[in-house]
Scaffold this motif. Sequence first.
Motif, mmCIF file in Angstrom:
data_model
loop_
_atom_site.group_PDB
_atom_site.id
_atom_site.type_symbol
_atom_site.label_atom_id
_atom_site.label_comp_id
_atom_site.label_asym_id
_atom_site.label_seq_id
_atom_site.Cartn_x
_atom_site.Cartn_y
_atom_site.Cartn_z
ATOM 1 N N GLY A 1 -2.387 4.304 5.822
ATOM 2 C CA GLY A 1 -3.050 5.342 4.879
ATOM 3 C C GLY A 1 -2.461 6.894 4.921
ATOM 4 O O GLY A 1 -2.748 7.639 3.937
ATOM 5 N N ILE A 2 -1.651 6.979 5.642
ATOM 6 C CA ILE A 2 -0.912 8.371 5.834
ATOM 7 C C ILE A 2 0.768 8.263 5.052
ATOM 8 O O ILE A 2 1.382 7.513 5.588
ATOM 9 C CB ILE A 2 -0.692 8.767 7.385
ATOM 10 N N PRO A 3 0.926 8.989 3.980
ATOM 11 C CA PRO A 3 2.292 8.943 3.491
ATOM 12 C C PRO A 3 3.037 9.625 4.562
ATOM 13 O O PRO A 3 2.949 10.444 5.336
ATOM 14 C CB PRO A 3 2.242 9.966 2.384
ATOM 15 N N THR A 4 4.430 9.075 4.795
ATOM 16 C CA THR A 4 5.327 9.325 5.816
ATOM 17 C C THR A 4 6.432 10.161 5.426
ATOM 18 O O THR A 4 7.041 10.700 6.429
ATOM 19 C CB THR A 4 6.077 7.754 6.367
ATOM 20 N N GLY A 5 6.627 10.429 4.427
ATOM 21 C CA GLY A 5 7.877 11.072 3.806
ATOM 22 C C GLY A 5 9.032 10.342 3.686
ATOM 23 O O GLY A 5 9.993 10.793 3.258
ATOM 24 N N GLN A 6 9.024 9.266 4.101
ATOM 25 C CA GLN A 6 10.150 8.272 3.944
ATOM 26 C C GLN A 6 10.344 7.516 2.612
ATOM 27 O O GLN A 6 9.271 6.704 2.182
ATOM 28 C CB GLN A 6 9.937 6.909 4.986
ATOM 29 N N ILE A 7 11.363 8.034 1.831
ATOM 30 C CA ILE A 7 11.207 7.626 0.617
ATOM 31 C C ILE A 7 12.652 6.888 0.185
ATOM 32 O O ILE A 7 13.738 7.310 0.733
ATOM 33 C CB ILE A 7 11.349 8.705 -0.395
ATOM 34 N N PHE A 8 12.548 5.794 -0.713
ATOM 35 C CA PHE A 8 13.934 5.266 -1.230
ATOM 36 C C PHE A 8 13.912 4.996 -2.871
ATOM 37 O O PHE A 8 12.658 5.021 -3.296
ATOM 38 C CB PHE A 8 13.943 4.009 -0.542
ATOM 39 N N ALA A 9 14.956 5.053 -3.321
ATOM 40 C CA ALA A 9 14.937 4.825 -4.613
ATOM 41 C C ALA A 9 15.111 3.335 -5.137
ATOM 42 O O ALA A 9 15.628 2.567 -4.357
ATOM 43 C CB ALA A 9 16.353 5.659 -5.136
ATOM 44 N N ILE A 10 14.626 3.180 -6.537
ATOM 45 C CA ILE A 10 14.672 1.615 -6.758
ATOM 46 C C ILE A 10 15.130 1.738 -8.291
ATOM 47 O O ILE A 10 15.100 2.526 -9.230
ATOM 48 C CB ILE A 10 13.283 1.065 -7.154
ATOM 49 N N GLY B 1 0.891 -1.125 0.015
ATOM 50 C CA GLY B 1 -0.090 0.166 -0.030
ATOM 51 C C GLY B 1 0.875 1.392 0.088
ATOM 52 O O GLY B 1 0.430 2.392 0.356
ATOM 53 N N TRP B 2 2.152 0.956 -0.555
ATOM 54 C CA TRP B 2 2.768 2.259 -0.450
ATOM 55 C C TRP B 2 2.871 3.167 -1.974
ATOM 56 O O TRP B 2 2.413 2.516 -2.946
ATOM 57 C CB TRP B 2 4.406 1.757 -0.347
ATOM 58 N N ILE B 3 3.221 4.111 -2.074
ATOM 59 C CA ILE B 3 3.180 5.012 -3.159
ATOM 60 C C ILE B 3 4.403 4.978 -4.231
ATOM 61 O O ILE B 3 5.612 4.824 -3.517
ATOM 62 C CB ILE B 3 3.156 6.577 -2.792
#
Length: 110
Positions: free
Chosen positions: A47-56, A24-26
Amino acid sequence: MIPFNPIERIGLHQSALIFLEQFGWIEREQPISDFGIDMHVEIVNEGIPTGQIFAIQIKSGSSYFKEETPSGYTYRGKNEHLEYWLSQSLPVIILIYEPVSKEVFWQLVN
């Protein structure tokens, strides 16, 4: 003209579906100037975006599965790609997609 091979696009979409359906991640594909990062993923918590982002970075095709180990597979890429991934301000995860089994394997780049 080079023939079109859809495996790369299929691997990208299959990977995106994992983040969407199972977590359920963006997922945000990087459609412009792909220099080694195919998408960014933002973690969503209840359901709340956390601002924790990683690259793929996604590699697709059976050729990436030639070197099997007891714990998975060995990916051997170019040093220039490794240096680029390690220079990112975000953590980078490499995914390899196997088109026959439709499995995706991952490893944090470090």
